[in-house]
Design a protein around this motif. Structure first.
Motif, PDB file in Angstrom:
ATOM      1  N   SER A  41      13.664   4.110   4.437  1.00 43.17           N
ATOM      2  CA  SER A  41      13.049   3.406   3.432  1.00 43.17           C
ATOM      3  C   SER A  41      12.215   2.353   4.390  1.00 43.17           C
ATOM      4  N   PHE A  42      10.851   2.297   3.658  1.00 47.70           N
ATOM      5  CA  PHE A  42      10.210   1.215   4.204  1.00 47.70           C
ATOM      6  C   PHE A  42       8.851   0.724   3.203  1.00 47.70           C
ATOM      7  N   THR A  43       8.120  -0.335   3.575  1.00 47.65           N
ATOM      8  CA  THR A  43       6.996  -0.639   2.938  1.00 47.65           C
ATOM      9  C   THR A  43       5.862  -1.240   4.064  1.00 47.65           C
ATOM     10  N   VAL A  44       4.823  -0.606   3.877  1.00 46.98           N
ATOM     11  CA  VAL A  44       3.449  -1.063   4.383  1.00 46.98           C
ATOM     12  C   VAL A  44       2.630  -1.898   3.842  1.00 46.98           C
ATOM     13  N   ARG A  45       2.497  -2.994   4.003  1.00 47.28           N
ATOM     14  CA  ARG A  45       1.323  -3.821   2.945  1.00 47.28           C
ATOM     15  C   ARG A  45      -0.043  -3.764   3.592  1.00 47.28           C
ATOM     16  N   ARG A  46      -1.089  -3.741   2.912  1.00 43.01           N
ATOM     17  CA  ARG A  46      -2.468  -3.393   2.873  1.00 43.01           C
ATOM     18  C   ARG A  46      -2.977  -4.476   3.973  1.00 43.01           C
ATOM     19  N   LEU A 100       0.908  -1.203   0.043  1.00 45.72           N
ATOM     20  CA  LEU A 100       0.103  -0.036  -0.210  1.00 45.72           C
ATOM     21  C   LEU A 100       0.783   1.304   0.103  1.00 45.72           C
ATOM     22  N   LEU A 101       1.859   1.274   0.726  1.00 46.07           N
ATOM     23  CA  LEU A 101       2.789   2.521   0.897  1.00 46.07           C
ATOM     24  C   LEU A 101       4.231   2.063   0.815  1.00 46.07           C
ATOM     25  N   GLU A 102       4.772   2.889  -0.031  1.00 47.98           N
ATOM     26  CA  GLU A 102       6.365   2.490  -0.195  1.00 47.98           C
ATOM     27  C   GLU A 102       7.313   3.598   0.033  1.00 47.98           C
ATOM     28  N   VAL A 103       8.102   3.953   1.074  1.00 48.30           N
ATOM     29  CA  VAL A 103       8.682   5.186   1.212  1.00 48.30           C
ATOM     30  C   VAL A 103      10.231   4.690   0.988  1.00 48.30           C
ATOM     31  N   ASP A 104      10.706   5.656   0.189  1.00 49.60           N
ATOM     32  CA  ASP A 104      12.049   5.294  -0.314  1.00 49.60           C
ATOM     33  C   ASP A 104      12.756   6.537  -0.150  1.00 49.60           C
TER      34      ASP A 104
END
Length: 535
Positions: free
Chosen positions: A302-307, A274-278
């Protein structure tokens, strides 16, 4: 030797009894823990017992005798002159929020030396030397330089150390600590607990420690008084309370403690990103006594949040956690980086597009009382996003939607007509969650959303968040400093320190085998299941 003896203490305000028949004794070099939920009367009890209660119309009866090495003093009904002699000299106080307890206009030196000059009649030079010794004793870094600093130039943990130094300046027989670690991160909390124990051993001070968390009480107390609705529910040695609690209320407080061995949510396989911070990078220009400088608050994160999952963002105060949240919600403009939310970069949208994308990111703050308008009814606060984003038409439709949201977070619909001050802390936080959900966001950011709540209210809010995630498929970015709290609801955990990512792994892996020393230190700082005396 008994230092403070409280017998059959009662406090009435108007026709209402706030504290009813509380008794306890505190001995030299011992700690009595007074524990209970917000509104249980624990702070009111200690304020009345030490002569600090100043509520209009309050009537205090019973006895509270300060004995110790000097002449016994009956504190209930004592004159202001007697209390001025006792407070600071024989009784020291450390309150929950050092930011409001310290005078923002005075240097640390002046605030420490004031009581030394008043009660010990020291010269200005001798008082300054004693102040320096105290700052060294409480472990404040660079104490010589800090003497001339002001409270706003210190961190929360450093300010609390200064409060302890002030409380201990005149070698008091009794130290009263009222929730002294509630607003601090777990590592600072651990340091403050250890500091008080060391000073207690060195000076033989008796301590009354007030808290809502039996986990903290287990690390400091020898005896425990459990209070509810102004009455003593249970009173026993610490090991007996933990091993054989007699009352259901005490068992509930024990069950509500955040502990590391409590399992988190099951893993979610192959969830959509859902969200990808880079490459998020944030710098702030600050003014210092030697000129302007730059604080590098967030460094290439950087990180990723999954739905449908929860990413727990953990770190001490000043690690950059809240700055990350401020960037995602548009409150802070980053110097570099991207944050793609379902294909849209939320960091660089402008104009009307910014308003539309902001609706997709909800935010729940730490303190629900300050985040809600005290002059607005609950229904108006919850409906505000509906009006701003034009999500419903007509007053009646809006009213029904507000009622649905309140019901969703477990509040009666009649709460819509109440004001924030008429609700408990946990209820206010539920209102804040309902308001954040009104705009139907894709991502809900919870910035220390349970840190200001007592453990039972915190447990209920965490259960609510888990239920909403299961029922609605919500996605959370949960920011906190307590890994035991974060574990209960997080699928993945991102650990930050000094603005950088230290560790980013699935929750089960991180708790089973932490790779970094900093992560292990955070885990070690969480109060264990058993009291300290059992180790």
């Amino acid at each position: 030797m008994t230092v403070l003896s409280v017998d059959n203490l009662r406090v009435r305000i108007g026709a209402r009894t706030i504290v009813d028949g509380v008794s306890f004794d505190v001995a030299r070099e011992k700690t009595v823990g007074i524990v209970g939920e917000s509104g249980s009367g624990k702070t009111m009890t200690v304020l009345a017992a030490t002569g600090l209660l100043d509520a209009p119309g309050a009537r205090v009866s019973g006895s509270s005798t300060l004995t110790g090495a000097d002449e016994p003093v009956q504190l209930v009904g004592a004159s202001p002159r007697v209390l001025r002699v006792v407070h600071g000299a024989r009784i020291g106080f450390v309150f929950q929020d050092p930011g409001t307890s310290l005078n923002p206009l005075l240097t640390l030196e002046r605030q420490i030396t004031e009581s030394l000059e008043k009660h010990r009649h020291l010269t200005r030079r001798a008082a300054k030397d004693r102040a320096l010794e105290l700052l060294e004793a409480v472990g404040l870094p660079e104490p010589q330089m800090r003497l001339h600093a002001y409270p706003h130039q210190l961190s929360g943990g450093q300010r609390q150390r200064v409060m302890i130094a002030i409380a201990l300046a005149c070698d008091p027989e009794l130290l009263v600590a009222d929730e002294p670690t509630t607003a601090l991160d777990v590592t600072t909390q651990s340091q403050i607990i250890e500091l008080v124990r060391e000073l207690q051993r060195d000076f033989g001070t008796a301590v009354v420690w007030i808290s809502h968390d039996l986990g903290v009480i287990g690390q400091v107390a020898d005896e425990v008084t459990v209070m509810r609705n102004g009455v003593t529910v249970e009173q026993a040695p610490i090991m007996e309370v933990f091993d054989r609690p007699r009352e259901e209320y005490t068992r509930g407080l024990l069950a509500a403690r955040p502990v590391l061995d409590r399992a988190g949510p099951p893993a979610v396989a192959d969830a959509e990103r859902l969200l990808e911070v880079d490459g998020l990078d944030v710098r702030f220009a600050v003014t210092t006594p030697v000129g302007r400088s730059t604080v590098h608050a967030v460094r290439d994160v950087s990180f990723t949040v999954r739905r449908g999952t929860t990413l727990g963002l953990v770190g001490e105060s000043g690690s950059g956690k809240s700055t990350v949240a401020a960037c995602l919600t548009g409150l802070v403009k980053p110097d570099a980086g991207t944050a793609n939310l379902a294909g849209v970069d939320v960091l660089h949208v402008k104009g009307s597009a910014a308003k539309r994308i902001r609706r997709r990111v909800g935010l729940v703050f730490q303190d629900p009382f300050s985040s809600l308008n005290p002059r607005a009814r609950v229904g108006d606060s919850v409906s505000e996003p509906l009006v701003v984003h034009k999500l419903v038409d007509g007053r009646e439709t809006r009213r029904r939607r507000v009622e649905d949201l309140l019901d969703l977070v477990g509040l009666p619909t009649e709460f819509a007509d109440r004001y924030p001050h008429e609700l408990s802390g946990g209820q206010r936080q539920r209102v804040s969650i309902a308001r954040a959900l009104a705009a139907e966001p894709d991502l809900l950011i919870l910035d220390e959303a349970t840190a200001s709540l007592d453990v039972s209210a915190q447990a209920r809010v965490l259960d609510l968040l888990s239920r909403l995630q299961r029922e609605l498929g919500l996605t959370y970015l949960l920011i906190g400093h307590d890994l035991a709290v974060i574990r209960q609801v997080s699928h993945e955990i991102l650990v930050m320190r000094g603005g950088q990512v230290v560790e980013n792994r699935p929750a089960d892996e991180l708790f089973t085998s932490p790779q970094q020393e900093y992560t292990r230190a955070l885990l070690a700082a969480v109060p264990p299941v058993k009291p300290r005396s059992a180790v």
